[in-house]
Design an enzyme around this catalytic site. Structure first.
Site, short mmCIF file in Angstrom:
data_model
loop_
_atom_site.label_atom_id
_atom_site.label_comp_id
_atom_site.label_asym_id
_atom_site.label_seq_id
_atom_site.Cartn_x
_atom_site.Cartn_y
_atom_site.Cartn_z
CG ASN A 12 -1.70 1.23 1.43
OD1 ASN A 12 -1.75 2.08 0.53
ND2 ASN A 12 -2.33 1.38 2.58
CE LYS A 14 0.00 3.10 4.88
NZ LYS A 14 0.18 3.19 6.31
CG HIS A 100 -5.56 1.87 5.58
ND1 HIS A 100 -5.08 2.75 6.52
CD2 HIS A 100 -4.55 1.00 5.33
CE1 HIS A 100 -3.83 2.43 6.81
NE2 HIS A 100 -3.48 1.38 6.10
CD GLU A 102 -2.56 5.35 7.06
OE1 GLU A 102 -2.60 5.40 5.82
OE2 GLU A 102 -1.61 4.86 7.69
CD GLU A 170 -2.99 -2.47 7.43
OE1 GLU A 170 -1.91 -2.69 6.87
OE2 GLU A 170 -3.63 -1.42 7.25
N GLY A 176 3.26 2.14 10.80
CA GLY A 176 4.27 3.20 10.66
C GLY A 176 5.05 3.50 11.92
CB SER A 214 5.79 -2.05 11.83
OG SER A 214 5.48 -0.70 12.14
#
Ligand code: 13P
Length: 252
Positions: A12, A14, A100, A102, A170, A176, A214
């Protein structure tokens, strides 16, 4: 990893990548994948929407598939700035990530919205990758499995099958950050997701459940070896072919 489930190693990107710098990375990935005549896993890159057409062209005929990172629930209409699942399909995508964390956080996407987007992906003939995961506060509050149950039950698209839907676990706090849950913790959540899928879909044995957060070359083998982990959804370490390839190599 189960023999009955073909692993999916997905990147991904992003909001990263311009044509000039992204193309050589994709080409390198296609070249490395091409060295395996019969890869044992599926390989996917989800670039920003602006690059799907170009990346799909570069990946054409290879084992590398291309996907979107989000889609609108509707097929078309007055939704300035949005992109439909049909448009993603039209420009060369085979998959679409939905829900996701985010997007759940930055755009306030509820489970109902995620479910509608996943159903749009299926309608367009894309495979939906439905993301779930707990925040740090939820984990520390011992709510992880409840949160995951709620997300899986309420985000899973109507008509989901092992062929058209993938789940990605996730943990938000692992994205991250360089932090990952222990393999034991991952095993608990993945087993729980498979149990939930079983009660929703009947037979869930063939549904792929990815781990994301990660993942990098140095920890991928350990994470991919966990029971019920059928691949990875990789952010930062998918941007460069040289970082992503060792993760693919755990499963190819
Ligand atoms: P990182 O691999 O950068 O932690 O991102 C994970 C992710 O969010 C993939 O969708």
């Amino acid at each position: 990893m189960s023999k009955q489930r073909r692993p999916l190693i997905a990147g991904n990107w992003k909001m990263n990548g311009l044509a000039g710098s992204a193309a050589p990375e994709l080409q390198e990935l296609v070249k490395r994948a091409g060295e395996h005549s019969d890869p044992a896993c599926d390989i996917l890159i989800c670039p920003p929407a602006t690059l799907i057409d170009k990346m799909a062209g570069l990946a054409k005929g290879s084992a590398v598939k291309i996907g979107g990172q989000d889609c609108h629930a509707n097929e078309s209409g007055a939704h300035t700035g949005d992109i439909s699942a049909e448009m993603l399909k039209d420009t060369g995508a085979d998959y679409c990530i939905v829900g996701h964390s985010e997007r759940r956080a930055d755009h306030g996407e509820s489970n109902a919205v995620v479910k509608a987007k996943a159903e749009a992906a299926l309608r367009a003939g894309l495979t939906a990758i439905v993301c779930v995961g707990e925040t740090l506060a939820e984990r520390e509050g011992d709510k992880t499995l409840d949160v995951i149950s709620d997300q899986v039950r309420n985000s899973l698209p109507e008509g989901a099958t092992a062929g058209n839907t993938v789940i990605a676990y996730e943990p938000v706090w692992a994205i991250g950050t360089g932090k990952t849950p222990t393999p034991e913790d991952v095993a608990v959540v993945h087993a729980h997701i498979r149990k939930e899928l079983g009660s929703l879909m009947g037979d869930s044995e063939a549904v792929r459940v990815l781990y994301g957060g990660s993942v990098k070359g140095s920890n991928a083998a350990e994470l991919m070896a966990v029971e019920n982990v059928d691949g990875a959804l990789v952010g930062g370490a998918s941007l460069k072919a040289s970082d992503f390839w060792p993760i693919v190599e755990t499963s190819i």
